[in-house]
Design a protein around this motif. Structure first.
Motif, mmCIF file in Angstrom:
data_model
loop_
_atom_site.group_PDB
_atom_site.id
_atom_site.type_symbol
_atom_site.label_atom_id
_atom_site.label_comp_id
_atom_site.label_asym_id
_atom_site.label_seq_id
_atom_site.Cartn_x
_atom_site.Cartn_y
_atom_site.Cartn_z
ATOM 1 N N ILE A 147 7.114 6.945 61.864
ATOM 2 C CA ILE A 147 6.103 6.198 61.117
ATOM 3 C C ILE A 147 6.744 5.513 59.915
ATOM 4 N N ALA A 148 6.100 4.450 59.457
ATOM 5 C CA ALA A 148 6.550 3.705 58.282
ATOM 6 C C ALA A 148 5.580 3.960 57.134
ATOM 7 N N VAL A 149 6.126 4.166 55.947
ATOM 8 C CA VAL A 149 5.295 4.430 54.764
ATOM 9 C C VAL A 149 5.685 3.481 53.644
ATOM 10 N N VAL A 150 4.679 2.883 53.016
ATOM 11 C CA VAL A 150 4.891 2.077 51.814
ATOM 12 C C VAL A 150 4.695 2.990 50.609
ATOM 13 N N ASP A 151 5.725 3.136 49.800
ATOM 14 C CA ASP A 151 5.714 4.037 48.642
ATOM 15 C C ASP A 151 5.221 3.281 47.410
ATOM 16 N N SER A 152 3.947 3.490 47.084
ATOM 17 C CA SER A 152 3.381 2.846 45.896
ATOM 18 C C SER A 152 3.055 3.847 44.801
ATOM 19 N N GLY A 153 3.496 5.098 44.977
ATOM 20 C CA GLY A 153 3.238 6.084 43.938
ATOM 21 C C GLY A 153 3.118 7.489 44.486
ATOM 22 N N HIS A 154 2.599 8.380 43.650
ATOM 23 C CA HIS A 154 2.604 9.815 43.918
ATOM 24 C C HIS A 154 1.961 10.183 45.244
ATOM 25 N N TRP A 155 0.757 9.659 45.533
ATOM 26 C CA TRP A 155 0.059 10.101 46.730
ATOM 27 C C TRP A 155 0.666 9.511 47.995
ATOM 28 N N ALA A 156 1.273 8.348 47.887
ATOM 29 C CA ALA A 156 2.020 7.816 49.031
ATOM 30 C C ALA A 156 3.248 8.682 49.301
ATOM 31 N N GLN A 157 3.888 9.138 48.238
ATOM 32 C CA GLN A 157 5.034 10.028 48.397
ATOM 33 C C GLN A 157 4.619 11.344 49.052
ATOM 34 N N ARG A 158 3.485 11.870 48.621
ATOM 35 C CA ARG A 158 2.986 13.120 49.205
ATOM 36 C C ARG A 158 2.681 12.933 50.690
ATOM 37 N N ALA A 159 2.119 11.799 51.035
ATOM 38 C CA ALA A 159 1.824 11.530 52.445
ATOM 39 C C ALA A 159 3.104 11.515 53.266
ATOM 40 N N THR A 164 -4.293 6.347 42.038
ATOM 41 C CA THR A 164 -5.113 6.936 40.986
ATOM 42 C C THR A 164 -4.318 7.231 39.724
ATOM 43 N N ILE A 165 -3.094 7.729 39.890
ATOM 44 C CA ILE A 165 -2.284 8.146 38.753
ATOM 45 C C ILE A 165 -1.651 6.959 38.060
ATOM 46 N N MET A 166 -1.082 6.029 38.845
ATOM 47 C CA MET A 166 -0.363 4.896 38.283
ATOM 48 C C MET A 166 -1.289 3.752 37.859
ATOM 49 N N GLY A 167 -2.496 3.709 38.418
ATOM 50 C CA GLY A 167 -3.427 2.646 38.057
ATOM 51 C C GLY A 167 -3.120 1.315 38.710
ATOM 52 N N VAL A 170 -7.784 3.180 35.140
ATOM 53 C CA VAL A 170 -7.098 2.385 34.113
ATOM 54 C C VAL A 170 -6.338 3.326 33.174
ATOM 55 N N PRO A 171 -5.038 3.565 33.434
ATOM 56 C CA PRO A 171 -4.236 4.340 32.489
ATOM 57 C C PRO A 171 -3.855 3.482 31.277
ATOM 58 N N LEU A 212 -17.289 10.932 25.342
ATOM 59 C CA LEU A 212 -16.491 10.142 26.289
ATOM 60 C C LEU A 212 -15.497 11.129 26.895
ATOM 61 N N LEU A 213 -15.821 11.623 28.079
ATOM 62 C CA LEU A 213 -15.176 12.826 28.597
ATOM 63 C C LEU A 213 -14.080 12.530 29.617
ATOM 64 N N ASN A 214 -13.119 13.472 29.679
ATOM 65 C CA ASN A 214 -12.081 13.499 30.722
ATOM 66 C C ASN A 214 -11.200 12.248 30.707
ATOM 67 N N LEU A 215 -10.765 11.875 29.526
ATOM 68 C CA LEU A 215 -9.906 10.694 29.374
ATOM 69 C C LEU A 215 -8.418 11.038 29.306
ATOM 70 N N LYS A 216 -8.072 12.301 29.337
ATOM 71 C CA LYS A 216 -6.664 12.672 29.299
ATOM 72 C C LYS A 216 -5.963 12.180 30.549
ATOM 73 N N GLY A 217 -4.788 11.560 30.396
ATOM 74 C CA GLY A 217 -4.047 11.010 31.518
ATOM 75 C C GLY A 217 -3.429 12.091 32.393
ATOM 76 N N HIS A 218 -3.020 11.701 33.581
ATOM 77 C CA HIS A 218 -2.361 12.639 34.487
ATOM 78 C C HIS A 218 -1.039 13.109 33.886
ATOM 79 N N ARG A 219 -0.703 14.346 34.171
ATOM 80 C CA ARG A 219 0.504 14.936 33.574
ATOM 81 C C ARG A 219 1.775 14.167 33.912
ATOM 82 N N LEU A 220 1.802 13.444 35.028
ATOM 83 C CA LEU A 220 3.001 12.714 35.418
ATOM 84 C C LEU A 220 3.258 11.483 34.560
#
Length: 360
Positions: free
Chosen positions: A94-106, A153-156, A299-300, A321-329
């Motif tokens: 299979i071919a994968v386009v790596d656009s960030g964390h979740w593509a890498q996980r896939a 989601t993480i990279m925006g 929107v990071p 204005l809740l849950n605005l902390k960015g992802h740890r990565l």
């Protein structure tokens, strides 16, 4: 003070959907049973299932004769393994386009399938994933399918429809974080899958939309991992997530009442522009994402000063204005502004950013 939830997921649901859930909790459809108690074998659920499936395909402008819908558990993450088990049968590559964390996980999870080769055919690693990579249309190898992640989601970052080509090989898309939040020509895709906890329902449901010609039974797979078996059993090989399917059905009706995907995208574009323009004017914060690749869902933004970021999150929380902390990565902040987030919520965040800038 109104509370606005900017969580990346589980995310806020439309207030109208919450109100209907409240009404149905003690007595669903005059059945005398809570919606959380109805059997997946009952006529009540079968009617709900059929309506939800039909509304989903209608909103995606897909023909029920060509596409089927599976309502699954295990999260979108489980599909990193289940999809190659079902689809990577001819070339075992299979071919994968790596656009960030979740593509890498896939890619990483697919590579654990015995005998499967995973090729990264494009990546935005060189630009720190601040822009999406171009999707190739010509290949040196034979592939069973091409996998992309439409919104990161993480990279925006995200792909627009005009950035996604039609390919000769089947294209598989993880749309978890922008599913039904912006328009695509969904017929470009052989398989679309999405965790529901962004734009559709509580966590616990994964939607998989698949071309019917790909529903081939594999006797070497357990039934729960075999798409053809699940389709034949109408996603009820075991007890499906009845409550989540019910909520998804309400969210789809809400989306239809809003005018469909095109109408909600117009609202989402307006919300995103408001926030990106606010960040452009800010003296403390910025978006590092290439303007041509910006997500309208996530929107990071950062200041470059972790202490100032922490102060911002603390003060924002005090202002509801809740849950605005960015992802740890990536750190910083992240505002997730999915379909259910009203324009007023984004305006409140922009007003807070301006006030914070004035004090810092």
């Amino acid at each position: 003070m109104t509370c606005y939830n900017f969580a990346a997921g589980p995310a806020m649901l439309p207030v109208e959907v919450i109100a209907q859930i409240k009404q149905d909790l003690p007595d669903y459809a005059h059945s005398g049973m809570s919606v959380m108690e109805i059997s997946h074998r009952s006529a009540l659920y079968k009617e709900l299932y059929a309506e939800t499936k039909a509304n989903l395909l209608e909103l995606m402008k897909l023909d029920q004769a060509e596409y089927d819908v599976l309502f699954l558990t295990g999260g979108a993450t489980q599909q990193f393994t289940t999809i190659p088990l079902n689809l990577a049968r001819k070339y075992h590559r299979i071919a994968v386009v790596d656009s960030g964390h979740w593509a890498q996980r896939a890619a990483e999870d697919a590579a654990k399938v015995p005998g499967l080769t995973v090729d990264i055919i494009a990546s935005s690693k060189d630009n720190d994933y601040t822009a999406v990579p171009e999707i190739p249309t010509e290949f040196d190898q034979d592939y069973d399918y091409l996998h992309i992640t439409t919104n990161n989601t993480i990279m925006g970052t995200a792909y627009r429809d005009d950035q996604i080509p039609k390919t000769d090989i089947p294209m598989v898309a993880d749309m978890s974080s922008n599913f039904l939040g912006q328009e695509y020509d969904y017929s470009k895709f052989a398989v679309i899958y999405a965790g529901a906890q962004k734009n559709l329902a509580p966590a616990g449901l994964t939607v998989l939309v698949i071309r019917k010609d790909l529903l081939v039974k594999h006797d070497d797979l357990p039934g729960l991992f075999d798409f053809a078996t699940e389709a034949k059993k109408e996603s009820a090989l075991n007890t499906p997530p009845v409550f989540q399917v019910y909520v998804a059905g309400l969210a789809l009706k809400w989306l239809k009442e809003k005018g469909g995907v095109a109408s909600i995208e117009a609202i989402n574009q307006e919300k995103a522009k408001l926030l990106y323009d606010c960040l452009a004017d800010s003296k403390n914060f910025e978006s590092k994402v290439d303007p041509d690749s910006r997500s309208i869902m996530n929107v990071p933004f950062v200041s470059g000063d972790p202490d100032l970021d922490a102060e911002f999150v603390k003060e924002a929380t005090a202002h509801q204005l809740l849950n605005l902390k960015g992802h740890r990565l990536v750190g910083g902040m992240r505002a997730s502004i999915y379909n259910a987030m009203p324009l007023e919520g984004v305006q409140a965040l922009c007003d807070f950013i301006k006030d914070f800038d004035a004090k810092h």
